[in-house]
Design a protein around this motif. Structure first.
Motif, PDB file in Angstrom:
ATOM      1  N   PRO A 451       0.953  -1.180  -0.013  1.00 30.29           N
ATOM      2  CA  PRO A 451       0.049   0.030  -0.052  1.00 30.29           C
ATOM      3  C   PRO A 451       0.875   1.066  -0.076  1.00 30.29           C
ATOM      4  CG  PRO A 451      -0.977  -1.644   1.315  1.00 30.29           C
ATOM      5  CD  PRO A 451       0.500  -2.102   1.141  1.00 30.29           C
ATOM      6  N   GLY A 452       0.448   2.229  -0.771  1.00 29.76           N
ATOM      7  CA  GLY A 452       1.153   3.402  -0.706  1.00 29.76           C
ATOM      8  C   GLY A 452       2.319   3.608  -2.074  1.00 29.76           C
ATOM      9  N   GLN A 453       2.477   2.320  -2.588  1.00 27.44           N
ATOM     10  CA  GLN A 453       3.378   2.274  -3.759  1.00 27.44           C
ATOM     11  C   GLN A 453       2.772   2.887  -5.081  1.00 27.44           C
ATOM     12  OE1 GLN A 453       5.252  -1.748  -3.891  1.00 27.44           O
ATOM     13  NE2 GLN A 453       7.148  -0.874  -2.811  1.00 27.44           N
ATOM     14  N   THR A 454       3.532   3.321  -5.918  1.00 29.92           N
ATOM     15  CA  THR A 454       3.201   3.788  -7.164  1.00 29.92           C
ATOM     16  C   THR A 454       3.981   2.596  -8.277  1.00 29.92           C
ATOM     17  OG1 THR A 454       2.704   5.883  -6.813  1.00 29.92           O
ATOM     18  CG2 THR A 454       2.958   5.417  -9.103  1.00 29.92           C
ATOM     19  N   VAL A 455       3.079   2.122  -8.982  1.00 27.75           N
ATOM     20  CA  VAL A 455       3.288   0.786  -9.900  1.00 27.75           C
ATOM     21  C   VAL A 455       2.855   1.449 -11.448  1.00 27.75           C
ATOM     22  CG1 VAL A 455       3.846  -0.829  -8.625  1.00 27.75           C
ATOM     23  CG2 VAL A 455       1.390  -0.526  -9.540  1.00 27.75           C
ATOM     24  N   THR A 456       3.323   0.716 -12.572  1.00 27.60           N
ATOM     25  CA  THR A 456       2.886   1.046 -13.844  1.00 27.60           C
ATOM     26  C   THR A 456       1.832  -0.022 -14.426  1.00 27.60           C
ATOM     27  OG1 THR A 456       4.941   2.099 -14.003  1.00 27.60           O
ATOM     28  CG2 THR A 456       3.642   1.580 -16.088  1.00 27.60           C
ATOM     29  N   ALA A 457       0.666   0.505 -15.043  1.00 26.04           N
ATOM     30  CA  ALA A 457      -0.024  -0.532 -15.534  1.00 26.04           C
ATOM     31  C   ALA A 457       0.093  -0.254 -17.080  1.00 26.04           C
ATOM     32  CB  ALA A 457      -1.474  -0.270 -15.179  1.00 26.04           C
ATOM     33  N   THR A 458       0.127  -1.387 -17.876  1.00 25.44           N
ATOM     34  CA  THR A 458       0.080  -1.359 -19.371  1.00 25.44           C
ATOM     35  C   THR A 458      -0.977  -1.909 -19.998  1.00 25.44           C
ATOM     36  OG1 THR A 458       1.560  -3.186 -19.650  1.00 25.44           O
ATOM     37  CG2 THR A 458       2.663  -0.986 -19.546  1.00 25.44           C
ATOM     38  N   ALA A 459      -1.407  -1.372 -21.082  1.00 27.07           N
ATOM     39  CA  ALA A 459      -2.375  -2.264 -21.783  1.00 27.07           C
ATOM     40  C   ALA A 459      -2.105  -1.902 -23.483  1.00 27.07           C
ATOM     41  CB  ALA A 459      -3.785  -1.639 -21.613  1.00 27.07           C
ATOM     42  N   VAL A 460      -2.317  -3.237 -23.945  1.00 32.22           N
ATOM     43  CA  VAL A 460      -2.132  -3.277 -25.625  1.00 32.22           C
ATOM     44  C   VAL A 460      -3.301  -3.851 -26.100  1.00 32.22           C
ATOM     45  CG1 VAL A 460      -0.584  -4.600 -27.087  1.00 32.22           C
ATOM     46  CG2 VAL A 460       0.255  -4.031 -24.741  1.00 32.22           C
ATOM     47  N   PHE A 461      -3.738  -2.685 -26.997  1.00 29.87           N
ATOM     48  CA  PHE A 461      -4.757  -3.304 -27.835  1.00 29.87           C
ATOM     49  C   PHE A 461      -4.405  -3.828 -29.120  1.00 29.87           C
ATOM     50  CE2 PHE A 461      -7.271  -2.159 -31.526  1.00 29.87           C
ATOM     51  CZ  PHE A 461      -8.796  -2.715 -31.113  1.00 29.87           C
ATOM     52  N   ARG A 462      -4.747  -5.034 -29.779  1.00 30.01           N
ATOM     53  CA  ARG A 462      -4.404  -5.618 -30.784  1.00 30.01           C
ATOM     54  C   ARG A 462      -5.528  -5.826 -31.679  1.00 30.01           C
ATOM     55  NH1 ARG A 462      -2.379  -9.644 -28.505  1.00 30.01           N
ATOM     56  NH2 ARG A 462      -3.956 -10.939 -29.570  1.00 30.01           N
ATOM     57  N   ASN A 463      -5.401  -5.488 -33.057  1.00 24.15           N
ATOM     58  CA  ASN A 463      -6.481  -5.656 -33.906  1.00 24.15           C
ATOM     59  C   ASN A 463      -6.203  -6.866 -34.697  1.00 24.15           C
ATOM     60  OD1 ASN A 463      -8.185  -5.791 -36.168  1.00 24.15           O
ATOM     61  ND2 ASN A 463      -7.750  -3.856 -36.956  1.00 24.15           N
ATOM     62  N   GLY A 497      -3.444  -6.641 -37.875  1.00 20.57           N
ATOM     63  CA  GLY A 497      -2.249  -7.353 -37.528  1.00 20.57           C
ATOM     64  C   GLY A 497      -1.494  -6.086 -36.562  1.00 20.57           C
ATOM     65  N   ARG A 498      -1.967  -4.987 -36.251  1.00 14.32           N
ATOM     66  CA  ARG A 498      -1.133  -3.798 -35.558  1.00 14.32           C
ATOM     67  C   ARG A 498      -1.717  -3.530 -34.138  1.00 14.32           C
ATOM     68  NH1 ARG A 498       1.850  -1.258 -39.402  1.00 14.32           N
ATOM     69  NH2 ARG A 498       2.893  -0.118 -37.769  1.00 14.32           N
ATOM     70  N   SER A 499      -0.860  -2.962 -33.140  1.00 16.60           N
ATOM     71  CA  SER A 499      -1.337  -2.919 -31.833  1.00 16.60           C
ATOM     72  C   SER A 499      -0.999  -1.424 -31.432  1.00 16.60           C
ATOM     73  CB  SER A 499      -0.886  -4.004 -30.873  1.00 16.60           C
ATOM     74  OG  SER A 499       0.742  -3.891 -31.094  1.00 16.60           O
ATOM     75  N   VAL A 500      -1.560  -1.017 -30.324  1.00 17.45           N
ATOM     76  CA  VAL A 500      -1.266   0.137 -29.736  1.00 17.45           C
ATOM     77  C   VAL A 500      -1.284   0.000 -28.319  1.00 17.45           C
ATOM     78  CG1 VAL A 500      -2.345   2.678 -29.442  1.00 17.45           C
ATOM     79  CG2 VAL A 500      -2.581   1.437 -31.633  1.00 17.45           C
ATOM     80  N   SER A 501      -0.213   0.673 -27.756  1.00 20.06           N
ATOM     81  CA  SER A 501      -0.101   0.304 -26.219  1.00 20.06           C
ATOM     82  C   SER A 501      -0.130   1.642 -25.503  1.00 20.06           C
ATOM     83  CB  SER A 501       0.932  -0.733 -25.937  1.00 20.06           C
ATOM     84  OG  SER A 501       2.190   0.232 -26.479  1.00 20.06           O
ATOM     85  N   GLY A 502      -0.410   1.698 -24.072  1.00 17.84           N
ATOM     86  CA  GLY A 502      -0.118   2.794 -23.160  1.00 17.84           C
ATOM     87  C   GLY A 502       0.056   2.074 -21.835  1.00 17.84           C
ATOM     88  N   SER A 503       0.495   3.212 -20.998  1.00 17.31           N
ATOM     89  CA  SER A 503       0.888   3.017 -19.753  1.00 17.31           C
ATOM     90  C   SER A 503       0.514   3.981 -18.765  1.00 17.31           C
ATOM     91  CB  SER A 503       2.251   2.750 -19.562  1.00 17.31           C
ATOM     92  OG  SER A 503       3.203   3.810 -19.805  1.00 17.31           O
ATOM     93  N   TRP A 504       0.191   3.508 -17.637  1.00 19.96           N
ATOM     94  CA  TRP A 504      -0.586   4.556 -16.812  1.00 19.96           C
ATOM     95  C   TRP A 504      -0.117   4.141 -15.340  1.00 19.96           C
ATOM     96  CZ3 TRP A 504      -2.731   1.952 -20.378  1.00 19.96           C
ATOM     97  CH2 TRP A 504      -3.842   2.290 -21.228  1.00 19.96           C
ATOM     98  N   PRO A 505       0.642   5.652 -14.558  1.00 20.80           N
ATOM     99  CA  PRO A 505       0.972   4.973 -13.117  1.00 20.80           C
ATOM    100  C   PRO A 505      -0.120   5.148 -12.454  1.00 20.80           C
ATOM    101  CG  PRO A 505       1.888   7.305 -14.286  1.00 20.80           C
ATOM    102  CD  PRO A 505       0.713   6.766 -15.238  1.00 20.80           C
ATOM    103  N   ILE A 506      -0.003   4.080 -11.524  1.00 18.09           N
ATOM    104  CA  ILE A 506      -1.001   3.740 -10.409  1.00 18.09           C
ATOM    105  C   ILE A 506      -0.843   3.560  -9.133  1.00 18.09           C
ATOM    106  CG2 ILE A 506      -1.012   1.441 -11.405  1.00 18.09           C
ATOM    107  CD1 ILE A 506      -4.372   1.453 -11.194  1.00 18.09           C
ATOM    108  N   THR A 507      -1.345   4.344  -8.394  1.00 16.33           N
ATOM    109  CA  THR A 507      -1.170   4.414  -6.713  1.00 16.33           C
ATOM    110  C   THR A 507      -1.904   3.455  -6.112  1.00 16.33           C
ATOM    111  OG1 THR A 507       0.097   6.412  -7.339  1.00 16.33           O
ATOM    112  CG2 THR A 507      -0.500   5.954  -4.813  1.00 16.33           C
ATOM    113  N   VAL A 508      -1.296   2.542  -5.278  1.00 18.81           N
ATOM    114  CA  VAL A 508      -2.021   1.562  -4.298  1.00 18.81           C
ATOM    115  C   VAL A 508      -2.521   2.638  -3.085  1.00 18.81           C
ATOM    116  CG1 VAL A 508      -2.414  -0.561  -3.160  1.00 18.81           C
ATOM    117  CG2 VAL A 508      -1.062  -0.346  -5.261  1.00 18.81           C
ATOM    118  N   PRO A 509      -3.695   2.761  -2.757  1.00 18.35           N
ATOM    119  CA  PRO A 509      -4.070   3.854  -1.630  1.00 18.35           C
ATOM    120  C   PRO A 509      -3.540   3.237  -0.333  1.00 18.35           C
ATOM    121  CG  PRO A 509      -5.987   3.205  -2.738  1.00 18.35           C
ATOM    122  CD  PRO A 509      -4.839   2.265  -3.332  1.00 18.35           C
ATOM    123  N   ALA A 510      -2.924   3.982   0.339  1.00 20.31           N
ATOM    124  CA  ALA A 510      -2.630   3.601   1.864  1.00 20.31           C
ATOM    125  C   ALA A 510      -3.544   2.953   2.523  1.00 20.31           C
ATOM    126  CB  ALA A 510      -1.850   4.822   2.692  1.00 20.31           C
TER     127      ALA A 510
END
Ligand code: GLA
Length: 688
Positions: A451-463, A497-510
């Motif tokens: 709890p309290g740490q910030t981590v990175t979430a990623t998502a990749v959309f593929r067609n 056949g191509r993909s698009v990705s993104g990343s989001w910092p995400i903080t786990v609440p204390a």
């Protein structure tokens, strides 16, 4: 393994080196405690001739897991009525099968079997008539031994007589069990040879009656490999022992059957046991995956739940006709496993019209994106494939990749066919989401966030479709209250056949409680100018909170535990008594049976681990074990061999700096009999 087990449970006890099922106690009311497809072999035997018995796997109901010995005429007749009224009959279910305990304890004066007069006051023939009048069939249960597993008269010495009785009652299905077999009468035969002899005799006796009776061999000891001899004499045979309604047991039966596909074919089927759907031990997703898996295995679909009170969700699973069509496919080729890891499987089944059924199975406890290709599934080359989702009842178009984000403990089941000419199906797309959390120690499979740490979430959309996707926008949502920093990710066009990705910092609440959490990535888009489409995917994140003070291990939640016999028990031994070593009892402790391994999160917050070690007093014998303690994957303690006569060992181990504590019991290399090992008063000293 223990020498004996707790009362009122099923037993598989070792006796004379052989597995023997014995009934421990009578309380049986509740449920009782699993290459490329292009190379998939044709099913054994030739295509089914018309009206062959068991041309496709049998479908119906069996009372055992829901009712144990509490079956009655009323239950059976009400169930038959429900099969009709619920739509199950229309979906293909037609066998109503009685299991053990329908019998009277005594044969009659002529030596004939008779029904228990209290449970079946009108006798079995009347029940058969009732069932037949509804267009259904009646199944019965017996045993090749001297008694059934629950202790009623067995068929040994009465085989033809019992087969004749069944035929005279109008029985359509005979499940013949493997308990109380008098091996001493066959001194020159191995157990497998005895099984072949007795089941062949039963098969001939059923045939000699002249009535078509489906023959189900319930030889539940896989070491006797019934799939190597039963196909010639029976319509189905068990591939495993009894199981229960947990995800782990579904996977175990599935794994057991993975190499056995070539034994099955029209008229003769592998039987991974009665369905557990709707028995209450699993989630809807797990029940669906179980039903999907059994259909891929061309398994008998014998519902094991109380049909009279099943929920709408259970009924929807059992009557999903698109999934049933996979099970009942007339080509009769059981699925084979294309790929397998601890987390994910891909299974392929070749269907009569050339389609392939593809099961993407997520074995793990967080979402996974699982993929294969139409080519790997054995489909012919084509510019496009129709991918039918058999649970969502939707069809998509793919250029060849077959992928999906699959939630934890569940399966996606597709029917895939090559498309010749164009189609109007939306493109198959996938969103793979994940959260990058630090490994608990270098090489650890645990990725943990505090709890309290910030981590990175990623998502990749593929067609994975054959047409471009336009106006994509992708958002990420954390569990309620979690802060996600970032707007949505957008793309004007995502070509096939191509993909698009993104990343989001995400903080786990204390203050977040320990547990597994999911983040959800959600993609919206348009294709070929029609209405918007959407795809989502989940990623798992494990949040752990370091222990504080001086907790006992039995008061903490472990990260993972394995045990050689039943589960690891908290503050009690296998028989429900206290943890005890050499006459000293302990209020706190872990009871294990080698080989056991239990992992705890310490989060660099503890300094000492102390415990008393020794074999438990409840089942003393010839057990030998070795205790070990690991911190962050490194062995820091080894007890040497501990036997019944080893005085209690006190371990006092420095665990400073460790993120993960692992306590282990091995069998000392001589097997696991009597290896009931305690960690008594297992205590940590931690900060705070
Ligand atoms: C064995 C079989 C079960 C059930 C019981 C009845 O355990 O494997 O399916 O028939 O016997 O006693």
């Amino acid at each position: 393994m223990l020498n004996r087990r707790r009362l009122s449970r099923w037993c598989c006890a070792v006796s004379g080196g052989a597995l023997v099922a014995v009934l421990c106690g009578a309380a049986l009311a509740g449920p009782v405690d699993a290459q490329a497809a292009a190379k998939q072999p044709a099913p054994a035997g030739s295509p089914a001739p018309a009206r062959q018995l068991g041309a496709t796997p049998p479908m119906g109901w069996n009372d055992w897991y829901a009712f144990g010995c509490n079956l009655t005429e009323q239950l059976v007749e009400q169930t038959a009525d429900t099969i009709v009224s619920s739509g199950m009959k229309a979906a293909g279910y037609d066998y109503v099968n009685l299991d053990d305990c329908w019998l009277s304890h005594e044969r009659d004066a002529q030596g004939d079997l008779q029904a228990d007069p209290t449970k079946f006051p009108h006798g079995i023939k009347a029940v058969a008539d009732y069932v037949h009048a509804r267009g259904l069939k009646l199944g019965i249960y017996e045993d090749v031994g001297t008694a059934t597993c629950a202790g009623y008269p067995g068929s040994f010495g009465h085989v033809q007589q019992d087969a004749n009785t069944f035929a005279s009652w109008g029985i359509d299905f005979a499940k013949i069990d493997w308990c109380n077999v008098p091996f001493d009468q066959f001194p020159n035969l191995t157990q497998k040879q005895v099984a072949i002899k007795l089941y062949t005799q039963y098969s001939k006796a059923l045939k000699a009656t002249g009535r078509q009776i489906f023959f189900s061999v319930c030889e539940w000891d896989p070491t006797l490999e019934p799939w190597t001899w039963a196909p010639a004499i029976a319509n189905m045979w068990r591939t495993n022992g009894d199981y229960g309604d947990t995800w782990a047991q579904i996977l175990a039966n599935l794994d057991q059957e993975a190499p056995l596909a070539s034994a099955a074919g029209p008229g003769h089927w592998n039987d991974p046991d009665i369905l557990q759907v709707g028995l209450g031990g699993m989630s809807t997703g797990e029940d669906r995956a179980h039903f999907s898996a059994w259909s891929m295995l061309a398994a008998p679909l014998l519902a094991g739940n109380d049909l009279r009170s099943m929920s709408a969700a259970t009924k929807a699973i059992l009557t999903n006709r698109e999934v049933i069509a996979i099970d009942q496919d007339r080509f009769g080729a059981e699925a084979t496993r294309l790929s397998h890891t601890n987390d994910a499987d891909v299974w392929i089944r070749t269907l009569a019209n050339g389609d392939r059924a593809v099961m993407l199975l997520n074995r793990s406890d967080s979402a996974r994106s699982i993929s294969t290709t139409a080519h790997a599934a054995g489909l012919p080359r084509s510019s496009a494939y129709a991918v039918r989702d058999l649970w969502a009842h939707e069809t998509f178009e793919s250029g060849g990749t077959i992928a999906s984000s699959v939630p934890a403990d569940s399966a996606v089941l597709y029917r895939v066919s090559a498309i010749h000419g164009g189609s109007a199906h939306p493109p198959l797309t996938d969103v793979a989401a994940s959260v990058k959390a630090p490994a608990a120690f270098p090489g650890s499979t645990y990725h943990i966030v505090k709890p309290g740490q910030t981590v990175t979430a990623t998502a990749v959309f593929r067609n994975d479709g054959t047409v471009p996707v336009r106006r994509l926008s992708m958002h990420l949502y954390g569990p309620s209250g979690w802060k996600v920093d970032h707007p949505s990710i957008t793309a004007a066009v995502v070509p096939p056949g191509r993909s698009v990705s993104g990343s989001w910092p995400i903080t786990v609440p204390a203050g977040t409680k320990a547990g597994s959490y999911e983040v959800n990535a959600f993609a919206r888009y348009r294709w070929s100018g029609t209405r918007p489409a959407a795809t989502s995917g989940q990623g798992g994140v494990l949040v752990e909170v370091p222990p504080t003070g001086s907790p006992y291990l039995s008061d903490l939640t472990w990260l993972a535990a394995t045990n050689g016999y039943g589960p690891v028990l908290l503050d009690e031994n296998y028989y429900g008594g206290p943890i005890a070593i050499h006459g000293v009892t302990y209020a706190k402790g872990l009871w294990t049976n080698a080989d056991a391994s239990i992992d705890y999160y310490l989060g660099d917050s503890c300094t000492r681990f102390t415990a008393d070690l020794g074999l438990d007093d409840s089942d003393r014998g010839t057990g030998t074990v070795v205790y070990q303690v690991f911190t962050d994957g490194t062995k820091v303690y080894d007890s040497g061999v501990v036997t019944n006569s080893t005085p209690t060992i006190h371990v006092d181990q420095n665990v400073s700096g460790a993120n993960i504590l692992q306590v282990v019991v091995t069998d000392a290399g001589d097997g696991v009999t009597y290896d009931n090992a305690d960690f008594a008063a297992p205590q940590l000293t931690c900060a705070g």
